[in-house]
Enzyme design. Sequence first.
Site, short mmCIF file in Angstrom:
data_model
loop_
_atom_site.label_atom_id
_atom_site.label_comp_id
_atom_site.label_asym_id
_atom_site.label_seq_id
_atom_site.Cartn_x
_atom_site.Cartn_y
_atom_site.Cartn_z
CG ASP A 299 -1.83 1.18 1.28
OD1 ASP A 299 -1.60 2.11 2.09
OD2 ASP A 299 -2.76 1.21 0.45
CD GLU B 272 -2.05 2.36 -3.67
OE1 GLU B 272 -2.92 3.14 -4.06
OE2 GLU B 272 -1.27 2.61 -2.73
O1 TEU Z 1 -4.68 4.32 -1.21
C1 TEU Z 1 -3.52 5.07 -1.54
C2 TEU Z 1 -3.94 6.26 -2.19
O2 TEU Z 1 -4.95 6.77 -1.95
C3 TEU Z 1 -2.99 6.80 -3.15
O3 TEU Z 1 -3.61 7.63 -4.02
C4 TEU Z 1 -1.98 7.57 -2.49
O4 TEU Z 1 -2.54 8.70 -2.03
C5 TEU Z 1 -0.92 7.83 -3.47
O5 TEU Z 1 -0.09 6.74 -3.37
C6 TEU Z 1 -0.16 9.05 -3.26
O6 TEU Z 1 0.92 9.12 -4.19
C7 TEU Z 1 -4.34 3.30 -0.33
C8 TEU Z 1 -5.54 2.41 -0.15
O7 TEU Z 1 -5.89 1.86 -1.37
C9 TEU Z 1 -6.66 3.25 0.43
O8 TEU Z 1 -7.85 2.51 0.55
C10 TEU Z 1 -6.22 3.75 1.80
O9 TEU Z 1 -7.22 4.59 2.32
C11 TEU Z 1 -4.91 4.53 1.67
O10 TEU Z 1 -3.93 3.83 0.90
C12 TEU Z 1 -4.29 4.70 3.04
O11 TEU Z 1 -3.82 3.47 3.50
#
Ligand code: TEU
Length: 546
Positions: A213, A263
């Site tokens: 994540d 992610e």
């Molecule tokens: O989401 C990550 C997220 O929202 C990304 O857009 C993040 O902000 C990005 O990496 C910034 O560059 C994840 C999960 O999928 C989400 O459900 C959670 O709420 C979030 O992380 C926090 O753990």
Amino acid sequence: MSVPGAHEPEWWRCAAIYQIYPRSFADGDGDGVGDLAGVLARLPYLAELGIDAIWFNPWYASPQADAGYDVADYRRIDPLFGTLEQAEELIRRAHELGIRIIVDIVPNHTSDQNPWFQAALAAGPGSAERERFWFRPGRGPAGELPPTAWEGFFGGPAWTRVTEPDGTPGDWYLHLFAPEQPDFNWEHPDVRADFEEVLRFWFDRGADGFRVDSAALLVKDAALPVEDPTQQAFTDREEVHAIYRRWREVADSYPGSRVLIGEVWLPDAQRLARYLRPGEMQTVFNFPYLECAWEAPALRTVIDDTLRFHRDAQAPATWVLSNHDVDRVVTRYGREDTSFAIYARHHGRPVDLALGTRRARAAALLTQALPGSVYLYQGEELGLWEVESIPDELRQDPMWERKGRNPADPGRDGCRVPLPWSGATAPFGFSPPDSAAEPWLPQPDSWKEYTVEAQEADSASMLSLYRAALHLRRGLPALRTDTAGLSWLDAQEQVLAFRRGDSFACVVNLSPAAVPLPLPGTPLLASGPLGADGELPADTAVWLAL
Ligand code: TEU
């Protein structure tokens, strides 16, 4: 311990991965919230669907301030979802069915109920306990201003001030998401050591991989620049790669190919490709494809860019249309603006569900015909739409509150409504018949047409289409390769047509009118009825045997 497809070492190169959001998949104990017992009971459904792996959103002990992405204990299953024994049994049973298990890991931040964080609060300013996080005194004469002007991803300041044990206003701590999600300090050896143990904990129990994540956020610029409009002080810093090289060593020390999936929301392909360097992650999510409008030239550009940088990185491309953070694809494609941006939703706009459904069916065939691995988010195979009518008092996503209860951008609850399995009335078999509790989010009455039960009986349903496509995809050698073997065919402006090898072609008509097929072939599967003379109607896709 049997590992499915052990003969398929790099299974993740062209796997079909089903995302389970445990709160909303199936409720085994009747409390209105999904759980592992519910998943165990539905494993045969997933095996029949034709998937190769399941990615579980966080199932760990958590106060659920961000639906589990605020993890208090990475080695314990939240009682809401079940027990560790149930998770182990689920991994075992899934493996017996040839399905691999990918668990979520949340390294950037933890829950404010994590014992480490509680110890840090109690230990006071300057304590060793606080070194595992980002505690800093505030700016201004009385420290009344946050250490930096950074904004959190859910809105609002990225810092919260604590009341010290002596009752006085004290340090601030960093949280790039909600205040209940303090960020770890990844410079601290305890943090690094503990997460390696967490990886081993789940690999020892048969986990086949991790979805990492917010993978680009772990390392911060210790100088903590007050102004940081480009977010470079906490996004994609070079040092983060050393962490993932170490994790890969841990993964590679286990039998069978254990995968790390990043992610990473980075618009720039070059920067994204750095997470795929040898010895780092095997795959990353492809959010530019998910965000792209339903337009042929734009999609072709994203597909070409994706294949190019993955080829250069010798990594398999991945394709995703939806997840638990994104408005459901049927709704997105039924809007005038069919593109999507995670932090700028547009709820309350007109949605043509019939059009969105036709396009989502065509997009399913397009996506599953592309080289690499493909994700599907629970409910996507049922054609569920974004529920925009959730009563405010039932909304649970922290983005709703932190973004000021903005009805146009109300957060993510709308794509997280519990699945409809059977029956004509809510809870549509989501919970056992005699359950007292309502599903944690209300299911629309009209979902009686969209239950698994109703769709299994309908050969033209979205579910039947997904099943047919996933089984065909598994059996067609032309589709079981990753980056190689896609060659575009000449076609009209709003038509995407490509071959995979010599025996297969996919044609997708994104235009508002029927078009003749650009090449002869025997239809294997179509997302809708073909024209009398073999023409391809608007917003329809077909797979051809050449
Ligand atoms: O989401 C990550 C997220 O929202 C990304 O857009 C993040 O902000 C990005 O990496 C910034 O560059 C994840 C999960 O999928 C989400 O459900 C959670 O709420 C979030 O992380 C926090 O753990």
